[in-house]
Design a protein around this motif. Sequence first.
Motif, PDB file in Angstrom:
ATOM      1  N   ALA A  78       2.347 -32.785  17.013  1.00 38.67           N
ATOM      2  CA  ALA A  78       1.539 -33.854  16.440  1.00 38.67           C
ATOM      3  C   ALA A  78       1.674 -35.068  17.343  1.00 38.67           C
ATOM      4  N   VAL A  79       0.558 -35.711  17.662  1.00 41.87           N
ATOM      5  CA  VAL A  79       0.554 -36.859  18.569  1.00 41.87           C
ATOM      6  C   VAL A  79      -0.317 -37.960  17.979  1.00 41.87           C
ATOM      7  N   LEU A  80      -0.177 -39.169  18.520  1.00 38.51           N
ATOM      8  CA  LEU A  80      -0.984 -40.309  18.122  1.00 38.51           C
ATOM      9  C   LEU A  80      -2.296 -40.351  18.908  1.00 38.51           C
ATOM     10  N   PRO A  81      -3.284 -41.082  18.429  1.00 41.40           N
ATOM     11  CA  PRO A  81      -4.592 -41.102  19.111  1.00 41.40           C
ATOM     12  C   PRO A  81      -4.549 -41.593  20.550  1.00 41.40           C
ATOM     13  N   ASP A  82      -3.577 -42.456  20.888  1.00 40.40           N
ATOM     14  CA  ASP A  82      -3.538 -42.974  22.260  1.00 40.40           C
ATOM     15  C   ASP A  82      -2.709 -42.107  23.203  1.00 40.40           C
ATOM     16  N   ASP A  83      -2.190 -40.984  22.722  1.00 46.20           N
ATOM     17  CA  ASP A  83      -1.445 -40.068  23.577  1.00 46.20           C
ATOM     18  C   ASP A  83      -2.437 -39.295  24.454  1.00 46.20           C
ATOM     19  N   PRO A  84      -2.135 -39.100  25.755  1.00 42.85           N
ATOM     20  CA  PRO A  84      -3.033 -38.307  26.602  1.00 42.85           C
ATOM     21  C   PRO A  84      -3.318 -36.920  26.044  1.00 42.85           C
ATOM     22  N   LEU A  85      -2.378 -36.351  25.300  1.00 42.71           N
ATOM     23  CA  LEU A  85      -2.595 -35.021  24.734  1.00 42.71           C
ATOM     24  C   LEU A  85      -3.637 -35.035  23.621  1.00 42.71           C
ATOM     25  N   ALA A  86      -3.963 -36.214  23.114  1.00 42.12           N
ATOM     26  CA  ALA A  86      -4.942 -36.291  22.032  1.00 42.12           C
ATOM     27  C   ALA A  86      -6.313 -35.782  22.469  1.00 42.12           C
ATOM     28  N   GLN A  87      -6.550 -35.766  23.780  1.00 43.02           N
ATOM     29  CA  GLN A  87      -7.828 -35.272  24.303  1.00 43.02           C
ATOM     30  C   GLN A  87      -7.809 -33.767  24.531  1.00 43.02           C
ATOM     31  N   SER A  88      -6.692 -33.123  24.250  1.00 44.40           N
ATOM     32  CA  SER A  88      -6.589 -31.687  24.483  1.00 44.40           C
ATOM     33  C   SER A  88      -7.379 -30.916  23.426  1.00 44.40           C
ATOM     34  N   PRO A  89      -8.124 -29.896  23.848  1.00 43.87           N
ATOM     35  CA  PRO A  89      -8.849 -29.071  22.877  1.00 43.87           C
ATOM     36  C   PRO A  89      -7.981 -27.953  22.292  1.00 43.87           C
ATOM     37  N   HIS A  90      -6.731 -27.857  22.689  1.00 42.90           N
ATOM     38  CA  HIS A  90      -5.898 -26.749  22.251  1.00 42.90           C
ATOM     39  C   HIS A  90      -5.508 -26.905  20.781  1.00 42.90           C
ATOM     40  N   PRO A  91      -5.591 -25.822  19.986  1.00 41.18           N
ATOM     41  CA  PRO A  91      -5.260 -25.918  18.555  1.00 41.18           C
ATOM     42  C   PRO A  91      -3.792 -26.241  18.294  1.00 41.18           C
ATOM     43  N   GLY A  92      -2.936 -26.143  19.311  1.00 42.58           N
ATOM     44  CA  GLY A  92      -1.528 -26.475  19.116  1.00 42.58           C
ATOM     45  C   GLY A  92      -1.260 -27.961  19.072  1.00 42.58           C
ATOM     46  N   VAL A  93      -2.266 -28.773  19.413  1.00 49.62           N
ATOM     47  CA  VAL A  93      -2.115 -30.230  19.394  1.00 49.62           C
ATOM     48  C   VAL A  93      -2.882 -30.796  18.205  1.00 49.62           C
ATOM     49  N   THR A  94      -2.171 -31.515  17.343  1.00 48.85           N
ATOM     50  CA  THR A  94      -2.781 -32.159  16.185  1.00 48.85           C
ATOM     51  C   THR A  94      -2.680 -33.672  16.348  1.00 48.85           C
ATOM     52  N   VAL A  95      -3.780 -34.363  16.184  1.00 51.16           N
ATOM     53  CA  VAL A  95      -3.803 -35.820  16.299  1.00 51.16           C
ATOM     54  C   VAL A  95      -3.720 -36.430  14.903  1.00 51.16           C
ATOM     55  N   VAL A  96      -2.753 -37.327  14.709  1.00 54.70           N
ATOM     56  CA  VAL A  96      -2.617 -38.029  13.435  1.00 54.70           C
ATOM     57  C   VAL A  96      -2.925 -39.508  13.652  1.00 54.70           C
ATOM     58  N   GLY A  97      -3.339 -40.184  12.591  1.00 57.16           N
ATOM     59  CA  GLY A  97      -3.927 -41.496  12.744  1.00 57.16           C
ATOM     60  C   GLY A  97      -3.004 -42.632  13.102  1.00 57.16           C
ATOM     61  N   ASP A  98      -1.743 -42.572  12.645  1.00 58.05           N
ATOM     62  CA  ASP A  98      -0.851 -43.705  12.897  1.00 58.05           C
ATOM     63  C   ASP A  98       0.609 -43.268  12.799  1.00 58.05           C
ATOM     64  N   GLU A  99       1.512 -44.235  13.005  1.00 58.24           N
ATOM     65  CA  GLU A  99       2.949 -43.955  13.011  1.00 58.24           C
ATOM     66  C   GLU A  99       3.424 -43.380  11.675  1.00 58.24           C
ATOM     67  N   ALA A 100       2.900 -43.918  10.581  1.00 59.74           N
ATOM     68  CA  ALA A 100       3.325 -43.449   9.261  1.00 59.74           C
ATOM     69  C   ALA A 100       2.982 -41.971   9.076  1.00 59.74           C
ATOM     70  N   LEU A 101       1.794 -41.568   9.507  1.00 62.47           N
ATOM     71  CA  LEU A 101       1.397 -40.164   9.391  1.00 62.47           C
ATOM     72  C   LEU A 101       2.198 -39.280  10.337  1.00 62.47           C
ATOM     73  N   LEU A 102       2.578 -39.813  11.487  1.00 62.80           N
ATOM     74  CA  LEU A 102       3.400 -39.040  12.415  1.00 62.80           C
ATOM     75  C   LEU A 102       4.769 -38.753  11.794  1.00 62.80           C
ATOM     76  N   LEU A 103       5.362 -39.761  11.161  1.00 68.92           N
ATOM     77  CA  LEU A 103       6.645 -39.563  10.481  1.00 68.92           C
ATOM     78  C   LEU A 103       6.494 -38.629   9.284  1.00 68.92           C
ATOM     79  N   LYS A 104       5.357 -38.705   8.614  1.00 67.37           N
ATOM     80  CA  LYS A 104       5.114 -37.776   7.503  1.00 67.37           C
ATOM     81  C   LYS A 104       5.033 -36.339   8.008  1.00 67.37           C
ATOM     82  N   THR A 105       4.411 -36.160   9.179  1.00 72.69           N
ATOM     83  CA  THR A 105       4.340 -34.831   9.781  1.00 72.69           C
ATOM     84  C   THR A 105       5.739 -34.324  10.135  1.00 72.69           C
TER      85      THR A 105
END
Length: 273
Positions: free
Chosen positions: A143-170
């Motif tokens: 799970a990564v944040l929207p500004d992470d370079p991996l956020a542009q990856s089309p791979h299903p192993g990368v999940t983009v979450v909206g903010d820090e709170a959601l990242l900690l929830k993940t």
Amino acid sequence: MQEGAGEERVRTLTPFDLADALRPLTVTLRSIRSRLGEEAVHGLPEPLVVGGMPGWTPATALTGGAGMPALFATAHRRWGAAPHAAATLSWKSYCYWVAMPAVLSWAVARRVPLVSADNMLVRFSGAPGEALVQVGLRDVQLAVLPDDPLAQSPHPGVTVVGDEALLLKTLRTGLLDQHLDPLTERIREHVKVGRRTLLGSIASGIAYALVRGGPDVPGNVTDSAHTVLGALDLADLVDLVPGHAGETDVQRRTCCLAFTLPQPKVCSGCCLR
């Protein structure tokens, strides 16, 4: 033309590219090994992704209950521990190694690898000098944040979450809800041990992982530990206090029962001190 370019982009995102997504974590683990010695990281293999390799057992065998006797037996062979102590000491080790990659990757790169039971593999060792338990990832799922370079990856192993709170929830969902919480119930089916005692080992494992990350963790290590522990509702189980030479010490509020071993041990951060 654009469609073809898109197809090429998908094709060139190889498994190596995804494994490379763990580079900040890998570099941190190597730094810990260099500073503190092999034992500080020997519960995590290198490479960390071990899916498809022989000799590994799915962590779901533990959360399902079938693998628990093997874990306890390994602890008994290592320390000659009584059943309840074998359970709590093996649990303490297990929590530390499962939590370490998740919280360190969050701290150094704001990338959270999925450490749910169905994405982790384990193996046990009763040999002196080796980790009681090793844990590895079945696959790279982040799970990564929207500004992470991996956020542009089309791979299903990368999940983009909206903010820090959601990242900690993940992080909480993978580490607690889908792994360690179910495992506490399996342990308590085998031995009489309080839930708070078991949660204390999760909290100390998280705190120790971040403290040992030391100079590799951006900002203040204590603040990072408080952030994660607060997000997981574990903040009341450990204290982080100033230690020698500017280091941070972890003080538990629960006991792992190491003092009940045939050769009693009182851990450095034990609440009995």
